[in-house]
Design a protein around this motif. Structure first.
Motif, mmCIF file in Angstrom:
data_model
loop_
_atom_site.group_PDB
_atom_site.id
_atom_site.type_symbol
_atom_site.label_atom_id
_atom_site.label_comp_id
_atom_site.label_asym_id
_atom_site.label_seq_id
_atom_site.Cartn_x
_atom_site.Cartn_y
_atom_site.Cartn_z
ATOM 1 N N GLY A 1 69.932 -42.031 2.525
ATOM 2 C CA GLY A 1 70.187 -42.472 3.896
ATOM 3 C C GLY A 1 71.655 -42.337 4.269
ATOM 4 O O GLY A 1 71.995 -41.862 5.359
ATOM 5 N N ALA A 2 72.533 -42.731 3.363
ATOM 6 C CA ALA A 2 73.973 -42.665 3.638
ATOM 7 C C ALA A 2 74.450 -41.216 3.693
ATOM 8 O O ALA A 2 75.304 -40.863 4.520
ATOM 9 N N GLU B 1 73.369 -39.736 7.032
ATOM 10 C CA GLU B 1 74.233 -40.217 8.121
ATOM 11 C C GLU B 1 75.594 -39.527 8.093
ATOM 12 O O GLU B 1 76.142 -39.161 9.131
ATOM 13 N N ASN C 1 77.089 -37.308 11.077
ATOM 14 C CA ASN C 1 78.344 -37.707 11.731
ATOM 15 C C ASN C 1 79.332 -36.550 11.766
ATOM 16 O O ASN C 1 80.069 -36.371 12.725
ATOM 17 N N ILE D 1 73.178 -42.914 20.329
ATOM 18 C CA ILE D 1 73.208 -44.282 19.795
ATOM 19 C C ILE D 1 72.840 -45.333 20.852
ATOM 20 O O ILE D 1 72.379 -46.419 20.520
ATOM 21 N N GLU E 1 66.920 -45.952 23.243
ATOM 22 C CA GLU E 1 65.895 -46.725 22.546
ATOM 23 C C GLU E 1 65.381 -45.938 21.324
ATOM 24 O O GLU E 1 65.016 -46.529 20.310
ATOM 25 N N TYR F 1 67.103 -44.345 19.342
ATOM 26 C CA TYR F 1 68.009 -44.582 18.220
ATOM 27 C C TYR F 1 67.567 -45.798 17.413
ATOM 28 O O TYR F 1 67.699 -45.813 16.187
ATOM 29 N N LEU F 2 67.045 -46.818 18.093
ATOM 30 C CA LEU F 2 66.556 -47.997 17.367
ATOM 31 C C LEU F 2 65.417 -47.595 16.426
ATOM 32 O O LEU F 2 65.363 -48.037 15.276
ATOM 33 N N ARG F 3 64.500 -46.754 16.955
ATOM 34 C CA ARG F 3 63.402 -46.285 16.097
ATOM 35 C C ARG F 3 63.959 -45.450 14.929
ATOM 36 O O ARG F 3 63.559 -45.602 13.788
ATOM 37 N N SER G 1 66.878 -45.576 13.505
ATOM 38 C CA SER G 1 67.545 -46.436 12.524
ATOM 39 C C SER G 1 66.512 -47.195 11.682
ATOM 40 O O SER G 1 66.649 -47.338 10.462
ATOM 41 N N GLN G 2 65.461 -47.661 12.354
ATOM 42 C CA GLN G 2 64.406 -48.389 11.650
ATOM 43 C C GLN G 2 63.752 -47.517 10.569
ATOM 44 O O GLN G 2 63.604 -47.930 9.419
ATOM 45 N N HIS H 1 65.828 -46.758 7.407
ATOM 46 C CA HIS H 1 65.823 -47.829 6.400
ATOM 47 C C HIS H 1 64.433 -48.079 5.827
ATOM 48 O O HIS H 1 64.301 -48.463 4.665
ATOM 49 N N PHE H 2 63.416 -47.874 6.648
ATOM 50 C CA PHE H 2 62.043 -48.173 6.222
ATOM 51 C C PHE H 2 61.605 -47.291 5.037
ATOM 52 O O PHE H 2 60.897 -47.746 4.135
ATOM 53 N N PHE I 1 49.933 -48.360 9.802
ATOM 54 C CA PHE I 1 50.970 -48.572 10.820
ATOM 55 C C PHE I 1 51.691 -47.249 11.132
ATOM 56 O O PHE I 1 51.884 -46.882 12.301
#
Lengths: 250, 250
Positions: free
Chosen positions: B67-68, B71, B75, B86, B89, B91-93, B95-96, B99-100, B153
């Motif tokens: 993940g890092a 990113e 970047n 960023i 909306e 972007y929220l998905r 980011s989720q 991490h998921f 899901f």
């Protein structure tokens, strides 16, 4: 209004802690664990299909995963500089630890929990020692050497400044601090890991951590007979989805 | 020059795939697995104390965690828009899911690997069925219900646009795609999960994926008797640190 769906002794403690560090206004919706299985009750399923904590609702959006929720709160509300500037070298470290906590540190914690539960499962007496031996062989042969390599690495890294990135406390210390706290609460952090122990002491002294602790209730679930934590604890249940924090989404 | 330290059949495939999507110039340093334990040989330890892949070296910095690393590459080098803005909306998905993948989806994959290995461990014949029963009780009682809830899901989420965030392919599809590929390669993705199957087919058709596959060698390690993947596979070993991809850091 920011709403955090919180489950006692789960990863949602991280988010309360961050909200306190940022001194934001928010409300906590508390969900209960089933008294026998220790899993989240169905009320969390009404909030999100996976039925895990933390779940954050803000601005019409529902978000899961500790790491993603932390990034969201920082993007929107951070006035304290809890994340290094994106162009800095410290940001690389920050990003690495944000992913490392759940990607590399919690999986061996999960394995120790599930395997210890299996070692104590009820089986006919004649097979009991064989089951224990099979489990212990996996624990001692694979899980603990891997976990100890990682903890040694973290202890060395913390030796630089006492924090995970740069010379100041950051949100990476929240993400990693919770995972280390879980491991420490289960007696898995060796006494020789002095930098980790000093780090855990330093985060416990933070006023925001202390306020969060008052609001969150139990912080971690611990293994019976392995309790060396300074935190309160309850008996664990095995949940395939989490390490010591049953029913806690990451 | 970007250098990727690569281990066959590990999470480092993700990074080769992303580098190909970005059409960057890079070099691959290949590391071998031990022929018996399937763990990474010591050459990786010389690059990073944890001895896991992927490890990325660029600009004087050594970085771990899929993940890092993703990113960092975005970047610095993303000219293709592989991450939503960023402020959006999507972007929220994004980011989720970033991490998921390792926080929620790989842990049950790790448990199935370790537990299946234990079920097949050599034990005296009189205890064999008890050991299998103890293991299966954990698998069927905890691990599989959790994994299946998560896969259901994901299948629903993919039903929106076919991709994990927004209407286009993004780096979240690389992060999640690898995890789903691992699970599919081990026969853990049910035939009813049509959106996941369509997603896996869609990523396999991408030219960058195909180029990455040629450069990476084996993509995933699979369980004996559970191979339904279209990908090549080898026998697995148990490594507490990873799911199907032994010795692969996240």
């Amino acid at each position: 209004m920011i709403t955090l769906h919180h489950l006692e002794a789960s990863r949602s403690f991280r988010i309360i802690w961050l909200l306190e560090e940022l001194e934001l206004s928010y409300q906590i919706e508390r969900h209960e664990r089933h008294p026998e299985t220790m899993r989240a009750q169905s009320s969390l399923k009404a909030v999100h299909p996976l039925g895990k904590a933390p779940v954050l609702c803000d601005n019409g959006f529902t978000l899961i995963e500790s790491g993603a929720i932390i990034e969201y709160l920082l993007n929107r509300y951070d006035t304290r500089g809890l994340r290094p500037p994106i162009s800095s070298e410290d940001y690389l470290r920050y990003s690495q630890w944000m992913h490392f906590a759940e990607g590399s540190l919690m999986p061996p914690a999960l394995l120790t929990l599930v395997l210890n539960k299996m070692a104590n499962a009820r089986v006919p007496f004649f097979a009991r020692s064989i089951v224990k031996k099979t489990v212990n062989s996996t624990l001692e042969g694979f899980v603990m050497p891997d976990l100890n390599t990682k903890l040694d690495f973290l202890d060395t890294e913390l030796g630089n400044t006492g924090w995970f990135c740069g010379s100041h406390f950051s949100a990476a210390d929240i993400q990693m601090g919770f995972a280390l706290q879980v491991l420490h609460g289960r007696g898995l952090v060796g006494d020789n890991l002095l930098n980790i122990k000093a780090f855990l002491e330093a985060i416990r002294l933070r006023p925001a951590y202390q306020r969060a602790k008052e609001k969150a209730g139990l912080l971690t679930l611990s293994l019976p007979g392995k309790n060396e934590s300074q935190e309160p604890k309850v008996e664990p249940s095995v949940d395939a989805t989490s390490a010591s924090t049953t029913d806690a989404a990451r």
